[in-house]
Scaffold this active site. Sequence first.
Site, PDB file in Angstrom:
ATOM      1  N   LYS A   1       0.879  -1.170   0.000  1.00 15.41           N
ATOM      2  CA  LYS A   1       0.000   0.000   0.000  1.00 15.41           C
ATOM      3  C   LYS A   1       0.914   1.216   0.000  1.00 15.41           C
ATOM      4  O   LYS A   1       1.531   1.545   1.014  1.00 15.41           O
ATOM      5  CB  LYS A   1      -0.916   0.007   1.232  1.00 15.41           C
ATOM      6  CG  LYS A   1      -1.752   1.268   1.331  1.00 15.41           C
ATOM      7  CD  LYS A   1      -2.580   1.338   2.608  1.00 15.41           C
ATOM      8  CE  LYS A   1      -3.010   2.768   2.840  1.00 15.41           C
ATOM      9  NZ  LYS A   1      -3.830   2.926   4.050  1.00 15.41           N
TER      10      LYS A   1
ATOM     11  N   ALA B   1      -9.440   5.636   3.403  1.00 10.01           N
ATOM     12  CA  ALA B   1      -9.287   6.783   4.308  1.00 10.01           C
ATOM     13  C   ALA B   1     -10.503   7.704   4.355  1.00 10.01           C
ATOM     14  O   ALA B   1     -11.145   7.967   3.349  1.00 10.01           O
ATOM     15  CB  ALA B   1      -8.061   7.613   3.968  1.00 10.01           C
ATOM     16  N   GLY B   2     -10.771   8.162   5.571  1.00  8.62           N
ATOM     17  CA  GLY B   2     -11.778   9.190   5.788  1.00  8.62           C
ATOM     18  C   GLY B   2     -13.172   8.680   6.104  1.00  8.62           C
ATOM     19  O   GLY B   2     -14.054   9.461   6.428  1.00  8.62           O
TER      20      GLY B   2
ATOM     21  N   ASN C   1      -9.684   2.077   9.094  1.00  4.13           N
ATOM     22  CA  ASN C   1      -8.999   1.726  10.336  1.00  4.13           C
ATOM     23  C   ASN C   1      -9.603   2.469  11.518  1.00  4.13           C
ATOM     24  O   ASN C   1     -10.254   1.893  12.386  1.00  4.13           O
ATOM     25  CB  ASN C   1      -7.500   2.041  10.182  1.00  4.13           C
ATOM     26  CG  ASN C   1      -6.637   1.512  11.323  1.00  4.13           C
ATOM     27  OD1 ASN C   1      -5.467   1.226  11.144  1.00  4.13           O
ATOM     28  ND2 ASN C   1      -7.183   1.357  12.520  1.00  4.13           N
TER      29      ASN C   1
END
Lengths: 65, 262
Positions: B96, B184-185, B206
């Site tokens: 990643k 993300a976000g 996460n």
Amino acid sequence: MQILVNGERLTTDAGSLEELCKRLGFAGAKIATAVNGCFVAAAARARTQLAEADEIEIVAPRQGG
Amino acid sequence: MLELYGTEFSSRMLLGTAGYASPDLLRQAVEASDAEIVTVSIRRESARAKTGQGFWGLIEEMGRRVLPNTAGCRTAREAITTAQMARELFGTNWIKLEVIANDDTLQPEVFGLVEAATELNADGFDVLPYTTEDLSVAERLAAAGCDVLMPWGSPIGSARGLANKTALQTLRAYFPDTPLIVDAGLGAPSHAAEVMEMGYDAVLLNTAIAKADNPVTMARGFACAVEGGRLAYEAGIVEPRDMATPSTPVVGTPFFKIDNAS
């Protein structure tokens, strides 16, 4: 000679990267290494000689996102 | 099935391993999420604490495929060296790829990202780049050999959901056959469902789970939302319209008079 290991100054007379890792207690540990910003494979540590002011990174698995 | 670099997965959620209150909570959250891929990182190892050795044991025990990241790298060079160390450490070509522009937004530094992706693809890596929603950058990454793209939803850890949904839809339309993962976000399961309803292939998250009051229940919540959103996409969502259309048949309505029909 003086080198940097993971950003900390260290005085050592270890001849090779393999020897340094051993002396630091990493024999058999799950680690990866780099010298002066370049990756050094485990198999190449024994033939990687250390020099004054070398910057060594010794890393291990960690949590990540 | 989700297919990434020739491997098939039944779960469409990739889960980060950072920020859990305890290793046991991490293990339970991963189980509850049904995630088959977990992201991991590498960090400096202290000769005294040897923190990484214990974490490696936990990863092996969980038995999930690992996706190492290059989190925190500021330049292509740092990211490349980090990827090489991660490949040896975790025994995978998958990476990643993150090259970060600044601390406040943690936004991808897209020039360094394309540079690092080019070199890593040539070196045999399977690169999953964490990028912005910018189409021209995505094109450069695809041209560099990236068969998977991971645009951000909004800044890492912000829990804001999709900051630029229109651009993400454009990306989906422009790359119909490339696996696209919003990374993300995402803060709530509804964000994940929204991503999946748009036809995205998967989500990576996460913080939304790790920092929830109850990470295990939240992991389940996200798993349900991801599955629900995907099923909706596959089923075909009706087009929104401005005016009402009765769902109950009009024919045979009691008390119907022709005057009401105007």
